[in-house]
Enzyme design. Sequence first.
Site, PDB file in Angstrom:
ATOM      1  N   GLY A 160       2.744  -1.268   4.316  1.00 43.31           N
ATOM      2  CA  GLY A 160       2.793   0.150   3.994  1.00 43.31           C
ATOM      3  C   GLY A 160       4.225   0.594   3.729  1.00 43.31           C
ATOM      4  O   GLY A 160       4.755   0.442   2.628  1.00 43.31           O
ATOM      5  N   GLY A 161       4.860   1.121   4.752  1.00 43.22           N
ATOM      6  CA  GLY A 161       6.199   1.719   4.602  1.00 43.22           C
ATOM      7  C   GLY A 161       7.206   0.840   3.878  1.00 43.22           C
ATOM      8  O   GLY A 161       7.930   1.299   2.976  1.00 43.22           O
ATOM      9  N   ASN A 183       0.882  -1.172   0.000  1.00 44.84           N
ATOM     10  CA  ASN A 183       0.000   0.000   0.000  1.00 44.84           C
ATOM     11  C   ASN A 183       0.916   1.217   0.000  1.00 44.84           C
ATOM     12  O   ASN A 183       1.500   1.551   1.022  1.00 44.84           O
ATOM     13  CB  ASN A 183      -0.883  -0.032   1.255  1.00 44.84           C
ATOM     14  CG  ASN A 183      -1.718   1.221   1.401  1.00 44.84           C
ATOM     15  OD1 ASN A 183      -1.867   1.989   0.450  1.00 44.84           O
ATOM     16  ND2 ASN A 183      -2.265   1.445   2.583  1.00 44.84           N
ATOM     17  N   TRP A 184       1.036   1.822  -1.167  1.00 42.85           N
ATOM     18  CA  TRP A 184       1.967   2.965  -1.280  1.00 42.85           C
ATOM     19  C   TRP A 184       1.431   4.211  -0.599  1.00 42.85           C
ATOM     20  O   TRP A 184       2.165   5.167  -0.390  1.00 42.85           O
ATOM     21  CB  TRP A 184       2.243   3.273  -2.757  1.00 42.85           C
ATOM     22  CG  TRP A 184       3.030   2.224  -3.488  1.00 42.85           C
ATOM     23  CD1 TRP A 184       3.513   1.029  -2.992  1.00 42.85           C
ATOM     24  CD2 TRP A 184       3.459   2.283  -4.864  1.00 42.85           C
ATOM     25  NE1 TRP A 184       4.188   0.339  -3.976  1.00 42.85           N
ATOM     26  CE2 TRP A 184       4.174   1.088  -5.133  1.00 42.85           C
ATOM     27  CE3 TRP A 184       3.293   3.215  -5.893  1.00 42.85           C
ATOM     28  CZ2 TRP A 184       4.725   0.803  -6.385  1.00 42.85           C
ATOM     29  CZ3 TRP A 184       3.847   2.941  -7.141  1.00 42.85           C
ATOM     30  CH2 TRP A 184       4.568   1.756  -7.382  1.00 42.85           C
ATOM     31  N   LYS A 185       0.151   4.251  -0.305  1.00 45.08           N
ATOM     32  CA  LYS A 185      -0.488   5.441   0.270  1.00 45.08           C
ATOM     33  C   LYS A 185      -0.243   6.655  -0.638  1.00 45.08           C
ATOM     34  O   LYS A 185      -0.199   6.503  -1.851  1.00 45.08           O
ATOM     35  CB  LYS A 185       0.005   5.691   1.700  1.00 45.08           C
ATOM     36  CG  LYS A 185      -0.035   4.434   2.564  1.00 45.08           C
ATOM     37  CD  LYS A 185       0.128   4.736   4.012  1.00 45.08           C
ATOM     38  CE  LYS A 185       0.265   3.443   4.787  1.00 45.08           C
ATOM     39  NZ  LYS A 185       0.099   3.594   6.209  1.00 45.08           N
ATOM     40  N   GLU A 219      -6.903   4.767   7.677  1.00 43.05           N
ATOM     41  CA  GLU A 219      -6.685   6.191   7.373  1.00 43.05           C
ATOM     42  C   GLU A 219      -7.900   6.781   6.664  1.00 43.05           C
ATOM     43  O   GLU A 219      -8.266   7.930   6.889  1.00 43.05           O
ATOM     44  CB  GLU A 219      -5.399   6.347   6.530  1.00 43.05           C
ATOM     45  CG  GLU A 219      -4.159   6.092   7.385  1.00 43.05           C
ATOM     46  CD  GLU A 219      -2.964   5.536   6.645  1.00 43.05           C
ATOM     47  OE1 GLU A 219      -2.909   5.619   5.402  1.00 43.05           O
ATOM     48  OE2 GLU A 219      -2.060   4.993   7.326  1.00 43.05           O
ATOM     49  N   GLY A 248       2.243   2.065  10.775  1.00 44.80           N
ATOM     50  CA  GLY A 248       3.214   3.154  10.635  1.00 44.80           C
ATOM     51  C   GLY A 248       3.862   3.573  11.938  1.00 44.80           C
ATOM     52  O   GLY A 248       4.505   4.617  12.010  1.00 44.80           O
ATOM     53  N   SER A 256       3.131  -2.261  10.515  1.00 49.38           N
ATOM     54  CA  SER A 256       4.581  -2.328  10.739  1.00 49.38           C
ATOM     55  C   SER A 256       5.155  -3.714  10.451  1.00 49.38           C
ATOM     56  O   SER A 256       6.090  -4.151  11.135  1.00 49.38           O
ATOM     57  CB  SER A 256       4.935  -1.856  12.152  1.00 49.38           C
ATOM     58  OG  SER A 256       4.524  -0.514  12.325  1.00 49.38           O
ATOM     59  N   GLU A 271      -5.640  -5.025  10.424  1.00 49.79           N
ATOM     60  CA  GLU A 271      -4.621  -4.010  10.648  1.00 49.79           C
ATOM     61  C   GLU A 271      -4.922  -3.268  11.942  1.00 49.79           C
ATOM     62  O   GLU A 271      -5.701  -2.295  11.942  1.00 49.79           O
ATOM     63  CB  GLU A 271      -4.599  -3.006   9.492  1.00 49.79           C
ATOM     64  CG  GLU A 271      -4.304  -3.627   8.146  1.00 49.79           C
ATOM     65  CD  GLU A 271      -3.675  -2.617   7.199  1.00 49.79           C
ATOM     66  OE1 GLU A 271      -2.541  -2.843   6.780  1.00 49.79           O
ATOM     67  OE2 GLU A 271      -4.315  -1.585   6.919  1.00 49.79           O
ATOM     68  N   HIS A 328      -9.451   1.108   4.705  1.00 45.96           N
ATOM     69  CA  HIS A 328      -8.196   1.376   5.415  1.00 45.96           C
ATOM     70  C   HIS A 328      -8.462   2.337   6.578  1.00 45.96           C
ATOM     71  O   HIS A 328      -9.269   3.258   6.455  1.00 45.96           O
ATOM     72  CB  HIS A 328      -7.156   1.969   4.455  1.00 45.96           C
ATOM     73  CG  HIS A 328      -5.782   1.951   5.036  1.00 45.96           C
ATOM     74  ND1 HIS A 328      -5.371   2.882   5.949  1.00 45.96           N
ATOM     75  CD2 HIS A 328      -4.751   1.079   4.874  1.00 45.96           C
ATOM     76  CE1 HIS A 328      -4.127   2.603   6.325  1.00 45.96           C
ATOM     77  NE2 HIS A 328      -3.728   1.506   5.680  1.00 45.96           N
TER      78      HIS A 328
HETATM   79  C1  PEP Z   1      -0.867   0.081   5.964  1.00 47.44           C
HETATM   80  O1  PEP Z   1      -0.947   1.281   5.772  1.00 47.44           O
HETATM   81  O2  PEP Z   1      -1.717  -0.672   5.483  1.00 47.44           O
HETATM   82  C2  PEP Z   1       0.252  -0.418   6.758  1.00 47.44           C
HETATM   83  C3  PEP Z   1       0.209  -1.639   7.210  1.00 47.44           C
HETATM   84  O3  PEP Z   1       1.285   0.469   6.980  1.00 47.44           O
HETATM   85  P1  PEP Z   1       2.699   0.117   7.679  1.00 47.44           P
HETATM   86  O4  PEP Z   1       3.184  -1.184   7.100  1.00 47.44           O
HETATM   87  O5  PEP Z   1       3.585   1.273   7.311  1.00 47.44           O
HETATM   88  O6  PEP Z   1       2.446   0.020   9.149  1.00 47.44           O
END
Ligand code: PEP
Length: 250
Positions: free
Chosen positions: A234-235, A10-12, A97, A173, A213, A167, A95
């Site tokens: 994500g990251g 997930n590049w966001k 966010e 994050g 994470s 999640e 998500h």
């Molecule tokens: C996400 O945004 O779906 C996510 C899991 O982010 P991260 O891996 O950065 O915690």
Amino acid sequence: MARIKMVAGNWKMNKTLQEGVALAAQLKEDVKNPKCAVVIGTPFIHLATVAEMLKGSPIKVAAENCADKEKGAFTGEVSAEMVKSTGAEYCILGHSERRAYYHEDYEILKNKVELALANGLKVIFCIGEVKEEREAGKQNEVVKAQLEGSVFHLSAEAWKNIVLAYEPVWAIGTGLTATPAQAQDMHAYLRGLVAKQYGAQAAEDTTILYGGSCNEKNAAELFACPDIDGGLIGGAALVAEKFEAIIAAR
Ligand code: PEP
């Protein structure tokens, strides 16, 4: 959809078009025979270019959102039909966010899920509790309500196109990963809810990803849990080497 192992990125709201194309090109070059399904979720503006580039590659493309309306005077919105027309095969919905910053409630998400499915997209549906809910021991009731509010009305046939992503919001994050035991407990609980709703075989076939994470260091331990079928990343999905290491861990 039979239960498949999957690593999805997930590049966001990261990467210019040029940067996204460069990352997708590197992934295409490096990920030729993954042992699991691989999906990259990109901003809308990347979808058509990246989907075209990845034709013939095992890597599939996801949108990170779609509109809750079919079409028309909704300035700035992107419909599920438009997403599908880019060559994307998946849509990430729910998500945390989107829920927190854009006020996407159960009903809005229900509409989005229905439109995504009606347009032939598979949905990666995200659920998870915030820190206070976890501390109050309410995580199970929170995720149950999220499922009941937006996806458990689907037919058994439609359910085959749903991938769940657990999640925990406190882990997204933050560098605070759920322990494998916490994640496994929740995934087993979710599979049980799916079994009650759609039957044991459907539950067995449902792909449930962990997100929060998850990185190249902790992925293998999380993926070793019997009910964790992969990750939503994500990251670490923004760096080819890290994302590829997570794919290799699955
Ligand atoms: C996400 O945004 O779906 C996510 C899991 O982010 P991260 O891996 O950065 O915690």
